[in-house]
Design a protein around this motif. Structure first.
Motif, mmCIF file in Angstrom:
data_model
loop_
_atom_site.group_PDB
_atom_site.id
_atom_site.type_symbol
_atom_site.label_atom_id
_atom_site.label_comp_id
_atom_site.label_asym_id
_atom_site.label_seq_id
_atom_site.Cartn_x
_atom_site.Cartn_y
_atom_site.Cartn_z
ATOM 1 N N GLU A 76 5.527 19.168 -12.327
ATOM 2 C CA GLU A 76 6.736 19.660 -12.998
ATOM 3 C C GLU A 76 6.470 19.914 -14.473
ATOM 4 O O GLU A 76 6.949 20.900 -15.042
ATOM 5 N N LYS A 77 5.684 19.063 -15.104
ATOM 6 C CA LYS A 77 5.341 19.259 -16.518
ATOM 7 C C LYS A 77 4.483 20.515 -16.687
ATOM 8 O O LYS A 77 4.684 21.283 -17.647
ATOM 9 N N MET A 78 3.548 20.737 -15.763
ATOM 10 C CA MET A 78 2.709 21.942 -15.842
ATOM 11 C C MET A 78 3.556 23.202 -15.657
ATOM 12 O O MET A 78 3.339 24.208 -16.351
ATOM 13 N N ILE A 79 4.523 23.175 -14.750
ATOM 14 C CA ILE A 79 5.408 24.328 -14.544
ATOM 15 C C ILE A 79 6.221 24.576 -15.809
ATOM 16 O O ILE A 79 6.390 25.732 -16.235
ATOM 17 N N GLU A 80 6.701 23.498 -16.406
ATOM 18 C CA GLU A 80 7.484 23.632 -17.631
ATOM 19 C C GLU A 80 6.635 24.206 -18.763
ATOM 20 O O GLU A 80 7.081 25.105 -19.499
ATOM 21 N N LEU A 81 5.389 23.744 -18.900
ATOM 22 C CA LEU A 81 4.500 24.266 -19.935
ATOM 23 C C LEU A 81 4.148 25.728 -19.678
ATOM 24 O O LEU A 81 4.060 26.533 -20.612
ATOM 25 N N ALA A 82 3.932 26.084 -18.417
ATOM 26 C CA ALA A 82 3.612 27.474 -18.087
ATOM 27 C C ALA A 82 4.777 28.378 -18.457
ATOM 28 O O ALA A 82 4.571 29.502 -18.929
ATOM 29 N N ASP A 95 0.826 -1.208 0.000
ATOM 30 C CA ASP A 95 0.000 0.000 0.000
ATOM 31 C C ASP A 95 0.865 1.264 0.000
ATOM 32 O O ASP A 95 0.584 2.223 -0.719
ATOM 33 N N LEU A 96 1.918 1.268 0.804
ATOM 34 C CA LEU A 96 2.803 2.432 0.869
ATOM 35 C C LEU A 96 3.537 2.647 -0.450
ATOM 36 O O LEU A 96 3.712 3.788 -0.890
ATOM 37 N N GLU A 97 3.965 1.559 -1.078
ATOM 38 C CA GLU A 97 4.627 1.687 -2.374
ATOM 39 C C GLU A 97 3.665 2.250 -3.423
ATOM 40 O O GLU A 97 4.068 3.059 -4.264
ATOM 41 N N ALA A 98 2.402 1.842 -3.357
ATOM 42 C CA ALA A 98 1.408 2.373 -4.281
ATOM 43 C C ALA A 98 1.197 3.869 -4.034
ATOM 44 O O ALA A 98 1.083 4.656 -4.985
ATOM 45 N N ALA A 99 1.149 4.277 -2.756
ATOM 46 C CA ALA A 99 0.982 5.696 -2.434
ATOM 47 C C ALA A 99 2.177 6.511 -2.923
ATOM 48 O O ALA A 99 2.007 7.601 -3.469
ATOM 49 N N VAL A 100 3.385 5.979 -2.752
ATOM 50 C CA VAL A 100 4.580 6.674 -3.235
ATOM 51 C C VAL A 100 4.523 6.795 -4.751
ATOM 52 O O VAL A 100 4.866 7.846 -5.317
ATOM 53 N N GLY A 101 4.067 5.757 -5.422
ATOM 54 C CA GLY A 101 3.933 5.799 -6.884
ATOM 55 C C GLY A 101 2.947 6.874 -7.329
ATOM 56 O O GLY A 101 3.217 7.615 -8.281
ATOM 57 N N ARG A 102 1.815 6.974 -6.626
ATOM 58 C CA ARG A 102 0.833 8.022 -6.973
ATOM 59 C C ARG A 102 1.407 9.415 -6.758
ATOM 60 O O ARG A 102 1.218 10.319 -7.570
ATOM 61 N N LYS A 103 2.126 9.593 -5.640
ATOM 62 C CA LYS A 103 2.734 10.902 -5.362
ATOM 63 C C LYS A 103 3.783 11.249 -6.408
ATOM 64 O O LYS A 103 3.899 12.412 -6.805
ATOM 65 N N GLN A 104 4.540 10.264 -6.863
ATOM 66 C CA GLN A 104 5.547 10.529 -7.888
ATOM 67 C C GLN A 104 4.880 10.949 -9.199
ATOM 68 O O GLN A 104 5.377 11.841 -9.879
#
Length: 132
Positions: free
Chosen positions: A100-106, A84-93
């Motif tokens: 980061e992609k949105m900041i780059e596009l902005a 469960d914790l690994e899945a949560a870390v994956g979602r956060k990543q």
């Protein structure tokens, strides 16, 4: 007249191959010592002796300890928690990558610098105001 009848203790001889097979079954995790004992009609102590003698993992001075059901249940619960914790870390990543992609596009398309730039002077909005 009754003759003295001595009770003969039954001793069974097992082949080395049989003993090694029992040890392999134990090491594979397929069976526990009590299960092997019931299955083959051999005492637990005898099976432990065979494990100490024939085990490939056993080293002199170390003791074989089997996990009981409660320990196995706890291990399964901890493994589920890790999953469960690994899945949560994956979602956060994924969220971090998205931001980061949105900041780059902005920055590239809208020419807006969202990331803090350390070279800019502080704004005057956070300073003290004059009292009237």
């Amino acid at each position: 007249m009754k003759s003295n009848v001595r009770l003969l203790r039954k001793q069974r001889k097992y082949s080395a191959e049989f003993k090694k097979q029992i040890v392999r079954d134990f090491e594979s995790g397929q069976y526990s010592v009590p299960q092997l004992s019931k299955l083959h009609g051999v005492a637990n102590q005898v099976i432990y002796r065979w494990i100490y003698k024939f085990s490939t993992f056993n080293e002199k001075g170390f003791r074989v300890v089997e996990m009981k059901d409660s320990s196995q249940k706890k291990m399964k619960e901890l493994e589920a928690r890790i999953k469960d914790l690994e899945a949560a870390v994956g979602r956060k990543q994924i969220q971090v990558d998205y931001y980061e992609k949105m900041i780059e596009l902005a920055k590239t398309e809208l020419d807006i610098d969202i990331k803090k730039n350390y070279n800019t002077p502080r704004s005057t909005g956070s300073g003290r105001t004059k009292e009237k």
